[in-house]
Design a protein around this motif. Structure first.
Motif, mmCIF file in Angstrom:
data_model
loop_
_atom_site.group_PDB
_atom_site.id
_atom_site.type_symbol
_atom_site.label_atom_id
_atom_site.label_comp_id
_atom_site.label_asym_id
_atom_site.label_seq_id
_atom_site.Cartn_x
_atom_site.Cartn_y
_atom_site.Cartn_z
ATOM 1 N N MET A 184 27.317 28.023 95.513
ATOM 2 C CA MET A 184 26.304 26.967 95.487
ATOM 3 C C MET A 184 24.948 27.512 95.906
ATOM 4 S SD MET A 184 28.381 23.699 97.095
ATOM 5 C CE MET A 184 27.056 22.518 96.824
ATOM 6 N N LYS A 185 24.938 28.317 96.966
ATOM 7 C CA LYS A 185 23.679 28.899 97.440
ATOM 8 C C LYS A 185 23.080 29.823 96.387
ATOM 9 C CE LYS A 185 24.798 28.766 102.394
ATOM 10 N NZ LYS A 185 25.111 29.590 103.600
ATOM 11 N N THR A 186 23.948 30.642 95.744
ATOM 12 C CA THR A 186 23.481 31.574 94.712
ATOM 13 C C THR A 186 22.857 30.833 93.532
ATOM 14 O OG1 THR A 186 25.229 33.151 95.309
ATOM 15 C CG2 THR A 186 24.187 33.441 93.162
ATOM 16 N N ASN A 187 23.458 29.709 93.171
ATOM 17 C CA ASN A 187 22.972 28.938 92.021
ATOM 18 C C ASN A 187 21.864 27.957 92.383
ATOM 19 O OD1 ASN A 187 24.797 30.211 90.334
ATOM 20 N ND2 ASN A 187 26.370 28.645 90.583
ATOM 21 N N GLY A 188 21.389 28.052 93.628
ATOM 22 C CA GLY A 188 20.257 27.225 94.039
ATOM 23 C C GLY A 188 20.576 25.768 94.265
ATOM 24 N N ILE A 189 21.860 25.454 94.464
ATOM 25 C CA ILE A 189 22.255 24.059 94.734
ATOM 26 C C ILE A 189 22.220 23.835 96.242
ATOM 27 C CG2 ILE A 189 24.107 22.362 94.568
ATOM 28 C CD1 ILE A 189 24.990 23.689 91.990
ATOM 29 N N GLN A 190 21.402 22.889 96.663
ATOM 30 C CA GLN A 190 21.221 22.636 98.083
ATOM 31 C C GLN A 190 22.498 22.072 98.706
ATOM 32 O OE1 GLN A 190 17.980 20.045 98.982
ATOM 33 N NE2 GLN A 190 18.090 20.358 101.197
ATOM 34 N N LEU A 191 22.831 22.594 99.873
ATOM 35 C CA LEU A 191 24.003 22.099 100.585
ATOM 36 C C LEU A 191 23.677 20.736 101.177
ATOM 37 C CD1 LEU A 191 25.282 25.310 102.433
ATOM 38 C CD2 LEU A 191 25.754 24.513 100.126
ATOM 39 N N GLY A 215 41.234 25.142 114.039
ATOM 40 C CA GLY A 215 41.149 25.415 115.469
ATOM 41 C C GLY A 215 39.835 26.014 115.915
ATOM 42 N N MET A 216 38.845 26.043 115.028
ATOM 43 C CA MET A 216 37.552 26.660 115.368
ATOM 44 C C MET A 216 36.519 25.564 115.654
ATOM 45 S SD MET A 216 37.493 29.810 112.595
ATOM 46 C CE MET A 216 37.872 28.811 111.161
ATOM 47 N N TRP A 217 36.844 24.685 116.592
ATOM 48 C CA TRP A 217 35.981 23.532 116.811
ATOM 49 C C TRP A 217 34.636 23.919 117.395
ATOM 50 C CZ3 TRP A 217 34.355 21.954 121.651
ATOM 51 C CH2 TRP A 217 35.037 22.468 122.753
ATOM 52 N N LYS A 218 34.581 25.026 118.139
ATOM 53 C CA LYS A 218 33.285 25.467 118.681
ATOM 54 C C LYS A 218 32.357 25.919 117.556
ATOM 55 C CE LYS A 218 34.836 26.696 123.335
ATOM 56 N NZ LYS A 218 34.959 27.759 124.352
ATOM 57 N N LYS A 219 32.931 26.580 116.545
ATOM 58 C CA LYS A 219 32.130 26.955 115.379
ATOM 59 C C LYS A 219 31.651 25.715 114.638
ATOM 60 C CE LYS A 219 33.533 31.619 114.033
ATOM 61 N NZ LYS A 219 33.984 32.461 112.913
ATOM 62 N N ALA A 220 32.511 24.718 114.614
ATOM 63 C CA ALA A 220 32.136 23.463 113.942
ATOM 64 C C ALA A 220 30.918 22.856 114.618
ATOM 65 C CB ALA A 220 33.303 22.484 113.970
ATOM 66 N N ILE A 221 30.904 22.868 115.944
ATOM 67 C CA ILE A 221 29.766 22.304 116.665
ATOM 68 C C ILE A 221 28.544 23.198 116.492
ATOM 69 C CG2 ILE A 221 28.941 21.543 118.926
ATOM 70 C CD1 ILE A 221 31.301 19.931 117.587
ATOM 71 N N GLY A 222 28.782 24.533 116.447
ATOM 72 C CA GLY A 222 27.676 25.464 116.236
ATOM 73 C C GLY A 222 26.993 25.259 114.901
ATOM 74 N N LEU A 223 27.746 24.782 113.938
ATOM 75 C CA LEU A 223 27.197 24.544 112.604
ATOM 76 C C LEU A 223 26.146 23.433 112.619
ATOM 77 C CD1 LEU A 223 27.596 25.606 109.711
ATOM 78 C CD2 LEU A 223 29.250 23.793 109.341
ATOM 79 N N VAL A 224 26.226 22.583 113.623
ATOM 80 C CA VAL A 224 25.252 21.498 113.743
ATOM 81 C C VAL A 224 23.845 22.066 113.919
ATOM 82 C CG1 VAL A 224 24.546 19.502 115.119
ATOM 83 C CG2 VAL A 224 26.976 19.941 114.690
ATOM 84 N N GLU A 225 23.736 23.163 114.678
ATOM 85 C CA GLU A 225 22.431 23.790 114.883
ATOM 86 C C GLU A 225 21.867 24.323 113.563
ATOM 87 O OE1 GLU A 225 20.686 23.615 117.636
ATOM 88 O OE2 GLU A 225 22.367 22.424 118.413
ATOM 89 N N GLU A 226 22.747 24.915 112.735
ATOM 90 C CA GLU A 226 22.308 25.397 111.421
ATOM 91 C C GLU A 226 21.773 24.239 110.580
ATOM 92 O OE1 GLU A 226 24.273 27.118 107.320
ATOM 93 O OE2 GLU A 226 25.162 27.784 109.215
ATOM 94 N N ILE A 227 22.433 23.111 110.670
ATOM 95 C CA ILE A 227 22.008 21.933 109.912
ATOM 96 C C ILE A 227 20.615 21.504 110.359
ATOM 97 C CG2 ILE A 227 22.521 19.497 109.435
ATOM 98 C CD1 ILE A 227 25.502 20.210 109.873
ATOM 99 N N ARG A 228 20.411 21.490 111.675
ATOM 100 C CA ARG A 228 19.110 21.083 112.210
ATOM 101 C C ARG A 228 18.015 22.064 111.794
ATOM 102 N NH1 ARG A 228 19.394 16.933 115.721
ATOM 103 N NH2 ARG A 228 21.354 16.495 116.806
ATOM 104 N N GLU A 229 18.344 23.374 111.842
ATOM 105 C CA GLU A 229 17.361 24.396 111.474
ATOM 106 C C GLU A 229 16.919 24.260 110.022
ATOM 107 O OE1 GLU A 229 19.141 28.131 112.367
ATOM 108 O OE2 GLU A 229 19.102 27.820 114.549
ATOM 109 N N LYS A 230 17.827 23.828 109.171
ATOM 110 C CA LYS A 230 17.502 23.655 107.759
ATOM 111 C C LYS A 230 16.761 22.352 107.480
ATOM 112 C CE LYS A 230 21.159 26.534 105.782
ATOM 113 N NZ LYS A 230 20.242 27.406 105.039
ATOM 114 N N GLY A 231 16.563 21.577 108.549
ATOM 115 C CA GLY A 231 15.820 20.340 108.384
ATOM 116 C C GLY A 231 16.639 19.210 107.789
#
Length: 487
Positions: A181-188, A204-220
């Motif tokens: 999706m990223k390669t084809n320019g489709i916004q997540l 079982g990677m719930w800490k990574k799941a919460i960490g992903l929230v920061e990525e979401i915020r950074e992308k606006g």
């Protein structure tokens, strides 16, 4: 001239003396009596009946009566005609939605052979149907065919794939789709991030799941209800209920209104953790917000309270719902209590349905499913069967979900032979078994300590084209470990 059906469209035909007769709009479409007869002797009659067949096929698909739609397709082909492109689209959508993917695929191939050019929406409908049945092999071949034909995947295509890969716990495949999706320019979108959070949670990677929230915020990307629900469910699943409630409060502070999914998640995980006081508090708050309680949530609460013998608490909650004007859900709640309760009322499914109707509540397909599951969880196999019979008597089509519930009922009761017979019936009736079918059957044999049958079922699932999910793989490993210790 006789018509054995009615529809909301204008008809014109010739009478027995070949005189043209006009007829205005007939008021109501009657889906039970679909077969119609036309004067095929005249050319005008043939042309008109072809058009009318297509319109009626589309009407049947709109109301979910795919069987009668297919009967009209057979009539049309017997006359030497085929459905038009619009009818093909309706048929493929309808067949895919009820799990009849092989028939949908045949119609799709026929459509291609006749020179029609399906739009991406139809490709997506068929792809979704394949994956819904767990037919990953067919889905992959279908994607290859799409590429060969030059049909580009769109946002919906990728989201269908992500939905399946996340549900199946396929981490690598999920990231492959995200990267494409990223390669084809489709916004997540928030949907995509919500699915990835769920995948981390399930692995079982719930800490990574919460960490992903920061990525979401950074992308606006603003955190919407779907992402908040995924985060709350992640914390809940791993026992971090305090954090789940903090996210819940922040969600409300940001003026995002919790929906039924939010409340379901919070109540379910508090029930599982044994914190029934908080679960009941959330249940009350949900009703104060004007939300209609989900029957599944009622089941969870009744089950937990019933196990603890807190019938007075059940009664109090029932009275509170009635006072709020929730008579319909109150009736359902009271009857589910009786299924689990010590008084033995409504041990018969027919009594249950009759009581619902006397309250002015017309049972739906989902209500039948909840009722069947209630009986199944108690091991009341005969009553589960009766629910399915009553469902058919109401004109509601029996589907794979209900049959899976019946397999589960026999499994819980330790009647693995009957569970196997339901599986055989599914295959013989032309309904395609899905991953849940095989997983539930494997569980039935594990309960019966017939561990040697589990690898056979697993192998049959793979040979049928269903991709085993995480639960199926875990049950296979459990069975193999037991068999290894025996030898």
């Amino acid at each position: 001239m006789k018509f054995t059906w009615e529809c909301t469209m204008r008809l014109s035909w010739t009478d027995n003396n070949n005189n043209r007769v006009k007829q205005g709009a007939i008021p109501e479409f009657n889906k039970k009596n679909a077969i119609c007869k036309y004067p095929f002797e005249s050319n005008s009659g043939e042309e008109l009946s072809t058009e009318l067949h297509n319109k009626t096929i589309q009407e049947y698909c709109k109301i979910g009566d795919v069987d009668n739609a297919m009967k009209l397709v057979a009539q049309l082909e017997a006359m030497g005609f085929h459905p038009n492109s619009i009818s093909y689209g309706f048929l493929i959508d309808s067949l895919g939605s009820v799990g009849r993917t092989l028939e949908a695929d045949v119609l799709f191939q026929e459509m291609m052979y006749l020179g029609f050019k399906p739009r991406i929406r139809l490709f997506n409908a068929l792809l979704k149907g394949f994956l819904k049945k767990g037919l990953l092999g067919l889905a992959v071949k279908f994607l290859v065919e799409m590429d060969r034909m030059g049909v580009c995947k769109n946002q919906e295509t990728y989201e269908i794939l992500l939905d399946y890969y996340v549900s199946a716990g396929r981490l690598e495949d999920t990231w492959m789709v995200v990267n494409e999706m990223k390669t084809n320019g489709i916004q997540l979108s928030s949907f995509v991030y919500g699915k990835v959070i769920r995948l981390y949670r399930d692995n079982g990677m719930w800490k990574k799941a919460i960490g992903l929230v920061e990525e979401i915020r950074e992308k606006g990307i603003s955190l919407d209800r779907q992402i908040y629900n995924s985060i709350i469910d992640t914390f809940g699943k791993y026992g971090e209920l305090g954090e789940a409630l903090e996210v819940f409060e922040k969600m409300k502070q940001e003026s995002i209104v919790p929906d039924i999914t939010t409340w379901n998640s919070l109540i379910r995980w508090h029930c599982k953790a044994g914190d029934l006081t908080k679960a009941l508090q959330l249940f009350t708050e949900m009703q104060e917000q004007g939300l209609y309680p989900d029957p599944k949530i009622l089941m969870s609460l009744i089950s937990r309270l019933g196990e603890l013998g807190k019938w007075d608490v059940i009664k109090k909650n029932f009275e509170n719902m009635t006072c709020r004007g929730r008579q319909e859900v109150g009736a359902i709640y009271a009857m589910l209590v009786d299924i689990y309760g010590q008084y033995g009322r409504f041990q018969d499914a027919e009594d249950f349905i009759s009581a619902l109707k006397s309250e002015g509540f017309l049972p739906s397909a989902s209500m039948f499913c909840v009722l069947a599951n209630a009986y199944a969880q108690q091991g009341f196999c005969e009553q589960t069967v009766k629910v399915l019979q009553l469902m058919e008597a109401e004109g509601i089509e029996l589907n794979i979900i209900m049959l899976n519930v019946l397999i589960n009922a026999f499994g819980i009761a330790g009647r693995h032979e009957e569970a196997l017979s339901i599986y055989q019936h599914i295959k013989e009736s032309g309904i395609s078994p899905d991953v849940v079918t095989y997983s539930t059957l494997m569980k039935a044999f594990i309960r019966a300590k017939k561990f040697d049958k589990v690898p056979e079922i697993y192998k049959e699932m793979e040979s049928y084209g269903c991709t085993p999910d995480r639960k199926a793989r875990q049950m296979l490993q459990t069975a193999l470990m037991v068999l290894e210790r025996r030898h």
